[in-house]
Write a protein that holds these residues in place. Sequence first.
Motif, mmCIF file in Angstrom:
data_model
loop_
_atom_site.group_PDB
_atom_site.id
_atom_site.type_symbol
_atom_site.label_atom_id
_atom_site.label_comp_id
_atom_site.label_asym_id
_atom_site.label_seq_id
_atom_site.Cartn_x
_atom_site.Cartn_y
_atom_site.Cartn_z
ATOM 1 N N LEU A 42 0.830 -1.201 0.000
ATOM 2 C CA LEU A 42 0.000 0.000 0.000
ATOM 3 C C LEU A 42 0.870 1.259 0.000
ATOM 4 O O LEU A 42 0.590 2.228 -0.717
ATOM 5 C CB LEU A 42 -0.907 -0.019 1.233
ATOM 6 N N ILE A 43 1.934 1.233 0.801
ATOM 7 C CA ILE A 43 2.849 2.377 0.845
ATOM 8 C C ILE A 43 3.487 2.599 -0.519
ATOM 9 O O ILE A 43 3.595 3.735 -0.998
ATOM 10 C CB ILE A 43 3.923 2.154 1.929
ATOM 11 N N GLU A 44 3.900 1.512 -1.167
ATOM 12 C CA GLU A 44 4.495 1.634 -2.502
ATOM 13 C C GLU A 44 3.499 2.229 -3.495
ATOM 14 O O GLU A 44 3.866 3.051 -4.340
ATOM 15 C CB GLU A 44 4.971 0.268 -2.992
ATOM 16 N N GLN A 45 2.247 1.815 -3.410
ATOM 17 C CA GLN A 45 1.228 2.377 -4.297
ATOM 18 C C GLN A 45 1.120 3.885 -4.101
ATOM 19 O O GLN A 45 1.012 4.648 -5.067
ATOM 20 C CB GLN A 45 -0.127 1.712 -4.032
ATOM 21 N N TYR A 46 1.145 4.303 -2.855
ATOM 22 C CA TYR A 46 1.037 5.732 -2.563
ATOM 23 C C TYR A 46 2.246 6.492 -3.101
ATOM 24 O O TYR A 46 2.103 7.563 -3.710
ATOM 25 C CB TYR A 46 0.907 5.945 -1.061
ATOM 26 N N LEU A 47 3.443 5.947 -2.879
ATOM 27 C CA LEU A 47 4.653 6.626 -3.338
ATOM 28 C C LEU A 47 4.698 6.714 -4.860
ATOM 29 O O LEU A 47 5.242 7.661 -5.421
ATOM 30 C CB LEU A 47 5.892 5.887 -2.821
ATOM 31 N N ARG A 48 4.114 5.728 -5.529
ATOM 32 C CA ARG A 48 4.154 5.689 -6.990
ATOM 33 C C ARG A 48 3.051 6.532 -7.623
ATOM 34 O O ARG A 48 3.249 7.146 -8.668
ATOM 35 C CB ARG A 48 4.034 4.238 -7.459
ATOM 36 N N THR A 49 1.867 6.553 -7.000
ATOM 37 C CA THR A 49 0.712 7.175 -7.653
ATOM 38 C C THR A 49 0.099 8.336 -6.877
ATOM 39 O O THR A 49 -0.676 9.105 -7.449
ATOM 40 C CB THR A 49 -0.399 6.135 -7.873
ATOM 41 N N GLY A 50 0.407 8.444 -5.585
ATOM 42 C CA GLY A 50 -0.231 9.473 -4.774
ATOM 43 C C GLY A 50 -1.614 9.085 -4.297
ATOM 44 O O GLY A 50 -2.320 9.906 -3.698
ATOM 45 N N HIS A 51 -2.017 7.838 -4.553
ATOM 46 C CA HIS A 51 -3.343 7.360 -4.142
ATOM 47 C C HIS A 51 -3.216 6.068 -3.355
ATOM 48 O O HIS A 51 -2.266 5.303 -3.529
ATOM 49 C CB HIS A 51 -4.237 7.100 -5.359
ATOM 50 N N LEU A 52 -4.200 5.813 -2.512
ATOM 51 C CA LEU A 52 -4.319 4.546 -1.806
ATOM 52 C C LEU A 52 -5.634 3.905 -2.242
ATOM 53 O O LEU A 52 -6.704 4.309 -1.780
ATOM 54 C CB LEU A 52 -4.315 4.755 -0.288
ATOM 55 N N PRO A 53 -5.586 2.923 -3.142
ATOM 56 C CA PRO A 53 -6.825 2.310 -3.625
ATOM 57 C C PRO A 53 -7.708 1.778 -2.503
ATOM 58 O O PRO A 53 -8.939 1.878 -2.581
ATOM 59 C CB PRO A 53 -6.316 1.175 -4.527
ATOM 60 N N LEU A 54 -7.100 1.217 -1.464
ATOM 61 C CA LEU A 54 -7.898 0.702 -0.350
ATOM 62 C C LEU A 54 -8.682 1.826 0.310
ATOM 63 O O LEU A 54 -9.873 1.668 0.621
ATOM 64 C CB LEU A 54 -6.990 0.017 0.675
ATOM 65 N N LEU A 55 -8.055 2.969 0.512
ATOM 66 C CA LEU A 55 -8.748 4.094 1.136
ATOM 67 C C LEU A 55 -9.871 4.594 0.235
ATOM 68 O O LEU A 55 -10.970 4.907 0.717
ATOM 69 C CB LEU A 55 -7.756 5.218 1.439
ATOM 70 N N ASP A 56 -9.601 4.671 -1.062
ATOM 71 C CA ASP A 56 -10.666 5.058 -1.997
ATOM 72 C C ASP A 56 -11.864 4.130 -1.854
ATOM 73 O O ASP A 56 -13.019 4.565 -1.843
ATOM 74 C CB ASP A 56 -10.154 5.008 -3.439
ATOM 75 N N ARG A 57 -11.573 2.839 -1.756
ATOM 76 C CA ARG A 57 -12.644 1.847 -1.658
ATOM 77 C C ARG A 57 -13.439 2.024 -0.366
ATOM 78 O O ARG A 57 -14.674 2.000 -0.376
ATOM 79 C CB ARG A 57 -12.025 0.454 -1.730
ATOM 80 N N LEU A 58 -12.741 2.204 0.747
ATOM 81 C CA LEU A 58 -13.423 2.356 2.031
ATOM 82 C C LEU A 58 -14.233 3.641 2.088
ATOM 83 O O LEU A 58 -15.253 3.714 2.778
ATOM 84 C CB LEU A 58 -12.400 2.328 3.171
ATOM 85 N N ARG A 59 -13.783 4.657 1.373
ATOM 86 C CA ARG A 59 -14.527 5.922 1.317
ATOM 87 C C ARG A 59 -15.695 5.857 0.343
ATOM 88 O O ARG A 59 -16.524 6.766 0.300
ATOM 89 C CB ARG A 59 -13.599 7.048 0.860
ATOM 90 N N GLY A 60 -15.735 4.817 -0.474
ATOM 91 C CA GLY A 60 -16.756 4.735 -1.510
ATOM 92 C C GLY A 60 -16.412 5.562 -2.722
ATOM 93 O O GLY A 60 -17.296 5.971 -3.476
ATOM 94 N N GLU A 61 -15.117 5.793 -2.950
ATOM 95 C CA GLU A 61 -14.683 6.658 -4.043
ATOM 96 C C GLU A 61 -14.025 5.902 -5.186
ATOM 97 O O GLU A 61 -13.654 6.501 -6.185
ATOM 98 C CB GLU A 61 -13.676 7.692 -3.521
ATOM 99 N N GLU A 62 -13.831 4.597 -5.048
ATOM 100 C CA GLU A 62 -13.078 3.874 -6.069
ATOM 101 C C GLU A 62 -13.820 3.870 -7.397
ATOM 102 O O GLU A 62 -15.034 3.711 -7.447
ATOM 103 C CB GLU A 62 -12.834 2.429 -5.639
ATOM 104 N N ASN A 63 -13.077 4.049 -8.470
ATOM 105 C CA ASN A 63 -13.666 3.912 -9.792
ATOM 106 C C ASN A 63 -12.585 3.550 -10.793
ATOM 107 O O ASN A 63 -11.408 3.845 -10.606
ATOM 108 C CB ASN A 63 -14.409 5.184 -10.210
ATOM 109 N N ALA A 64 -13.002 2.898 -11.856
ATOM 110 C CA ALA A 64 -12.060 2.394 -12.850
ATOM 111 C C ALA A 64 -11.325 3.530 -13.554
ATOM 112 O O ALA A 64 -10.155 3.389 -13.905
ATOM 113 C CB ALA A 64 -12.809 1.535 -13.869
ATOM 114 N N GLU A 65 -11.997 4.650 -13.760
ATOM 115 C CA GLU A 65 -11.360 5.748 -14.480
ATOM 116 C C GLU A 65 -10.130 6.257 -13.734
ATOM 117 O O GLU A 65 -9.099 6.548 -14.339
ATOM 118 C CB GLU A 65 -12.371 6.879 -14.695
#
Length: 346
Positions: A126-149
Amino acid sequence: MNAPDSGTPQPSLFATSDLRTTAESDPESSGAARLSPATADIPRNQHSSADATEGTLSENAALSQLLLEIARLLEEQHAGEFRVRAYRNAAATLQELRTPVREIEAAGGTPALEALPTIGRSIATLIEQYLRTGHLPLLDRLRGEENAERLFAMIPTLGPELSHRIYDALHLETLPELYAAARDGRLNSVPGIGRKRVLAIRDYLAGKIRSEVRPPAASHRNPPQSEQNRQIPVTELLSVDEEYRRRAAEGRLPKIAPRRFNPAAAAWLPILHTERDGRHYTAMFSNTARAHELNTTHDWVVIYRDDHQSDGRWTVITSQFGPLKGCRIVRGREDDCLHHYRRENR
């Protein structure tokens, strides 16, 4: 190289804390050996000085706050206590860390992150994802914000506009689906996606798939994530689907307010965190444009796996045709589902 003078104090990577560093204290642990604050094996010339400014470590603090938000949301959504504690402990580690986590990751990748106290494999990823993209997909999902786009927009050569066109034209939801579309030619039909860009997307996604494959000597112990997820029986995924739909119908699940297709900001989307033999699953109804278009927002169930062993995503739907018509099936694993129901009906 001569050993440093034992009388000279060595800078520590961590502020003094009472965080436990054994694998037993970390439910997210991958079993790898932990580095104690005094012996973290990072080259000395990459250590932050004792008087590192707050600005230098601001990324650590920001990431720590995001992990705390994950812990809070997991707790509110009735996830397991161990899982909640794992994210809180990891947040504390990052908050106390005296070296920028980006430097640690650059020096040693995932193993260096896993070697930090209380950081297991899934949180390291998860940390690597954040460092690479600036996003945490898990957090997006828990917030109800995840989307394919948003997911597609992280791919080099793609941005928000082209990602929207891809989703709008092909209704793709995952990176494997995008990779398949790049290989079979469907992606060429999207306006603005030329042949060179399709090849670049295909090569990038192929590289991501290859990067998950471990050396053959270790593969019998730790198969690649795609293989691990393929080994999960559809019976297990269907049981998660059944538990989710049953508890949602009984009104026994917490609800979140998804950002998309929810102008009233209503908390209507039930969310389930559950486990099967140590595997963490999150389930929720699909909130995609396609699900709304087909009026299947209370039929399609998306199941995510994110734990220290692997991660994955599946969609369970009610089949509308063929020998499985009326049955719940895991999309993409129809043959396995057919065998499952045949065994059930013996």
